[in-house]
Enzyme design. Structure first.
Site, mmCIF file in Angstrom:
data_model
loop_
_atom_site.group_PDB
_atom_site.id
_atom_site.type_symbol
_atom_site.label_atom_id
_atom_site.label_comp_id
_atom_site.label_asym_id
_atom_site.label_seq_id
_atom_site.Cartn_x
_atom_site.Cartn_y
_atom_site.Cartn_z
ATOM 1 N N HIS A 267 0.879 -1.188 0.000
ATOM 2 C CA HIS A 267 0.000 0.000 0.000
ATOM 3 C C HIS A 267 0.912 1.233 0.000
ATOM 4 O O HIS A 267 1.768 1.379 -0.858
ATOM 5 C CB HIS A 267 -0.917 -0.127 1.227
ATOM 6 C CG HIS A 267 -2.067 0.825 1.280
ATOM 7 N ND1 HIS A 267 -2.430 1.666 0.264
ATOM 8 C CD2 HIS A 267 -2.978 1.056 2.287
ATOM 9 C CE1 HIS A 267 -3.500 2.369 0.619
ATOM 10 N NE2 HIS A 267 -3.845 2.019 1.842
ATOM 11 N N HIS A 308 -1.788 -2.437 -9.627
ATOM 12 C CA HIS A 308 -2.815 -1.868 -8.763
ATOM 13 C C HIS A 308 -4.034 -2.762 -8.784
ATOM 14 O O HIS A 308 -4.356 -3.334 -9.821
ATOM 15 C CB HIS A 308 -3.203 -0.458 -9.240
ATOM 16 C CG HIS A 308 -3.907 0.323 -8.194
ATOM 17 N ND1 HIS A 308 -5.264 0.236 -7.991
ATOM 18 C CD2 HIS A 308 -3.428 1.182 -7.258
ATOM 19 C CE1 HIS A 308 -5.584 1.022 -6.980
ATOM 20 N NE2 HIS A 308 -4.507 1.602 -6.511
ATOM 21 N N ASP A 365 2.820 5.647 -6.586
ATOM 22 C CA ASP A 365 4.054 5.643 -5.786
ATOM 23 C C ASP A 365 5.324 5.566 -6.623
ATOM 24 O O ASP A 365 6.420 5.681 -6.075
ATOM 25 C CB ASP A 365 4.023 4.465 -4.797
ATOM 26 C CG ASP A 365 2.992 4.668 -3.706
ATOM 27 O OD1 ASP A 365 2.838 5.823 -3.270
ATOM 28 O OD2 ASP A 365 2.343 3.690 -3.296
HETATM 29 N N1 CMC Z 1 5.556 -6.895 -9.980
HETATM 30 C C1 CMC Z 1 5.464 -8.133 -10.515
HETATM 31 N N2 CMC Z 1 4.319 -8.824 -10.639
HETATM 32 C C2 CMC Z 1 3.206 -8.242 -10.184
HETATM 33 C C3 CMC Z 1 3.208 -6.947 -9.598
HETATM 34 C C4 CMC Z 1 4.446 -6.278 -9.507
HETATM 35 N N3 CMC Z 1 4.508 -5.063 -8.970
HETATM 36 N N4 CMC Z 1 1.963 -6.631 -9.223
HETATM 37 C C5 CMC Z 1 1.188 -7.671 -9.538
HETATM 38 N N5 CMC Z 1 1.930 -8.643 -10.124
HETATM 39 C C6 CMC Z 1 1.437 -9.929 -10.655
HETATM 40 C C7 CMC Z 1 1.088 -10.873 -9.514
HETATM 41 O O1 CMC Z 1 2.190 -11.686 -9.170
HETATM 42 C C8 CMC Z 1 -0.051 -11.666 -10.112
HETATM 43 O O2 CMC Z 1 0.498 -12.642 -10.959
HETATM 44 P P1 CMC Z 1 -0.260 -14.064 -11.177
HETATM 45 O O3 CMC Z 1 -1.582 -13.725 -11.800
HETATM 46 O O4 CMC Z 1 0.647 -14.808 -12.070
HETATM 47 O O5 CMC Z 1 -0.406 -14.651 -9.809
HETATM 48 C C9 CMC Z 1 -0.774 -10.655 -10.989
HETATM 49 O O6 CMC Z 1 0.205 -9.657 -11.326
HETATM 50 C C10 CMC Z 1 -1.945 -9.982 -10.297
HETATM 51 O O7 CMC Z 1 -1.446 -9.423 -9.094
HETATM 52 P P2 CMC Z 1 -2.173 -9.477 -7.710
HETATM 53 O O8 CMC Z 1 -1.187 -9.518 -6.618
HETATM 54 O O9 CMC Z 1 -3.201 -10.575 -7.726
HETATM 55 O O10 CMC Z 1 -2.912 -8.113 -7.729
HETATM 56 P P3 CMC Z 1 -3.496 -7.394 -6.480
HETATM 57 O O11 CMC Z 1 -4.606 -6.580 -6.956
HETATM 58 O O12 CMC Z 1 -3.783 -8.389 -5.414
HETATM 59 O O13 CMC Z 1 -2.268 -6.513 -5.966
HETATM 60 C C11 CMC Z 1 -0.775 -4.723 -5.653
HETATM 61 C C12 CMC Z 1 -2.120 -5.177 -6.247
HETATM 62 C C13 CMC Z 1 -0.705 -3.211 -5.714
HETATM 63 C C14 CMC Z 1 -0.718 -5.142 -4.180
HETATM 64 C C15 CMC Z 1 0.369 -5.375 -6.455
HETATM 65 O O14 CMC Z 1 0.301 -4.978 -7.802
HETATM 66 C C16 CMC Z 1 1.738 -5.034 -5.870
HETATM 67 O O15 CMC Z 1 2.177 -5.689 -4.924
HETATM 68 N N6 CMC Z 1 2.436 -3.983 -6.412
HETATM 69 C C17 CMC Z 1 3.699 -3.546 -5.873
HETATM 70 C C18 CMC Z 1 3.467 -2.710 -4.621
HETATM 71 C C19 CMC Z 1 2.929 -1.334 -4.954
HETATM 72 O O16 CMC Z 1 3.419 -0.638 -5.820
HETATM 73 N N7 CMC Z 1 1.902 -0.926 -4.183
HETATM 74 C C20 CMC Z 1 1.307 0.402 -4.304
HETATM 75 C C21 CMC Z 1 -0.097 0.336 -4.797
HETATM 76 S S1 CMC Z 1 -0.729 1.937 -5.302
HETATM 77 C C22 CMC Z 1 -0.735 2.922 -3.898
HETATM 78 C C23 CMC Z 1 -1.518 2.428 -2.767
HETATM 79 O O17 CMC Z 1 -2.540 1.768 -2.905
HETATM 80 O O18 CMC Z 1 -1.111 2.716 -1.667
#
Ligand code: CMC
Length: 430
Positions: A267, A308, A365
């Site tokens: 987050h 996201h 971010d």
């Molecule tokens: N790098 C590599 N792979 C990724 C990333 C990433 N940053 N984000 C998602 N994926 C992959 C993930 O491994 C999954 O793959 P698979 O379908 O093969 O299992 C797929 O994309 C879908 O991801 P998810 O984790 O199911 O998506 P989510 O909606 O649960 O997670 C997230 C969203 C923001 C937590 C995630 O994208 C992430 O961890 N990003 C990096 C951390 C980040 O930048 N966070 C800030 C978010 S924006 C500001 C805020 O909200 O505070």
């Protein structure tokens, strides 16, 4: 024309149930499933709330597919260009843009509440000097209920608005106090002749031994970043604030819980993690290697600042902040190799099949830390900057919840533990 209900048939019981379709003023149609347990005996299973609306809200609208973000109907691009953080705060809190007289009164109110009880500084000074500032923030904000318990009747709209304004006003003062404690500097008090962001910068960086003049570039950049972070509908920290609020707990406790939720690297902690990641990558030549790691399912490394839950398109805030990062560096007459690195990383990721297929784009971010760094904010304080701005969203959602309360937040579970078994005395357990 109203949507027809969705009829679900339960082959197990032979029963049918009509589920009404709920529509807001924009966004996807949503099925109301409230009658499901009573009528069919089922709960729904949705870990991480990937398909669940937890409330209705009139504050912020996101269309993640199109990359649209609007506050009270106003596109974020227009607010970023034409508004100010305090005006956006008014908009989020009250629902409409203020008239000039309303804005003046609001600004006066916020300015009036910028000081904190002197004992709060004593409280903060009790933390170890190298405590993470987000830990200090969560503690200090939670403690506000102990300092301002005079006006904490949650059934009184005036008390609620006062608590909301107090938090918006005091958050920069508390954030600066945490930083100064870490630095070992004496307290700095809010100078109310300054604007919201100027005052914050003055409290952060002025020291008794030197004259300090707030840079206009910095104050403007902070105002823009704060607008971009002000609210984002039912994200993890805002949902936390609403959940805590639904128990009837006081708003300081709710916002303190929101700060803790924001801290996580998935987050708000991502802005700190992005900078650490860019520093770890170190050189453009190493970008492909890190992209490879991000794609490897067996490697926990993720490209921080990418992806996201809601946006499956470019996060509109990331575009605004990327442009601002260029402007700030140009205005300051500096460059930052991390900016070049970030742009290269973005270019490579946006063309990579893995990121394209999963629709992973830079989020808010990805570039914000580069601006904070250029303006002298230490990395460990990045998420605190996010918290100052998001306080406006948290208190707006808390107020909305109080005006139109949902029942206490109480999700169910699918139990996977042992079935019933009999207790065995310690001596007989073998
Ligand atoms: N790098 C590599 N792979 C990724 C990333 C990433 N940053 N984000 C998602 N994926 C992959 C993930 O491994 C999954 O793959 P698979 O379908 O093969 O299992 C797929 O994309 C879908 O991801 P998810 O984790 O199911 O998506 P989510 O909606 O649960 O997670 C997230 C969203 C923001 C937590 C995630 O994208 C992430 O961890 N990003 C990096 C951390 C980040 O930048 N966070 C800030 C978010 S924006 C500001 C805020 O909200 O505070």
């Amino acid at each position: 024309m109203a949507d027809k209900p969705v009829i679900i048939s339960d082959e197990n019981s032979g029963k049918q149930l009509e589920l009404p379709v709920v529509r807001g003023t924009a966004g996807e149609p949503t099925l109301s499933i409230k009658s499901l347990p009573k009528e069919l005996g089922y709960f729904t299973y949705d870990p991480g709330f990937t398909a669940t609306a937890s409330c209705s809200s009139a504050i912020t609208f996101i269309d993640g597919g199109q990359g649209i973000l609007r506050h009270r109907g106003y596109p974020i691009e227009q607010l970023a260009k034409q508004s100010s953080f305090l005006e956006v705060a008014y908009l989020l809190l009250k629902g409409d843009l203020p008239k000039a007289s309303e804005y003046a009164e609001f600004e006066r109110d916020i300015t009036y509440h910028t000081m904190v009880h002197e004992k709060l500084n004593t409280f903060i000074s009790g933390f170890h000097y190298d405590a993470h500032p987000m830990a200090m923030m969560a503690g200090a904000v939670g403690s506000l209920a102990a300092f301002y318990h005079d006006r904490l009747d949650m059934n009184d709209p005036e008390h609620r608005m006062l608590a909301a304004k107090r938090m918006i006003a005091k958050m920069p003062t508390i954030a600066a106090a945490c930083y100064r404690h870490h630095m070992g500097w004496p307290s700095a008090y809010p100078k109310n002749r300054l604007s919201y962001t100027e005052r914050f910068l003055d409290m952060m960086f002025s020291v008794p031994a030197e004259d300090y003049e707030v840079s206009e570039v910095a104050a403007r950049a902070f105002d823009l970043l704060f607008i971009c972070h002000a609210d984002h509908e039912q994200n993890a920290s805002t949902s936390t604030v609403r959940l805590v609020g639904s128990t009837g707990a006081n708003p300081y406790a709710a916002v303190s819980a929101g700060i803790s939720a924001l801290w996580g690297p998935a987050h708000g902690g991502a802005n700190e993690a992005v900078l650490n990641m860019l520093e770890e990558i170190g050189d453009v030549s190493k970008v492909p290697q890190f992209i490879q790691r991000a794609k490897d399912r067996n490697d926990p490394f993720r490209l921080m600042g990418f992806g996201h839950r809601v946006y499956k398109n470019y996060d509109p805030r990331a575009s605004i902040i990327r442009e601002a990062a260029h402007e700030v560096l140009a205005d300051l007459g500096t460059s930052d190799p991390l900016m070049d690195l970030a742009m290269e990383l973005e270019q490579i990721a946006l063309k990579d099949e893995y990121f394209v297929e999963k629709r992973l784009y830079p989020n808010v971010d990805f570039y914000s830390g580069i601006i904070y760094k250029a303006l002298g904010i230490p990395t460990s304080m990045f998420t605190v900057m996010f918290a100052i701005a998001r306080t406006v969203g948290w208190v707006s959602h808390w107020l909305e919840h109080c005006e139109n309360p949902t029942p206490i937040g109480r999700p169910r579970q699918v139990y996977t533990g042992p079935a019933e078994r009999d207790y065995v005395a310690l001596k007989d357990r073998g």
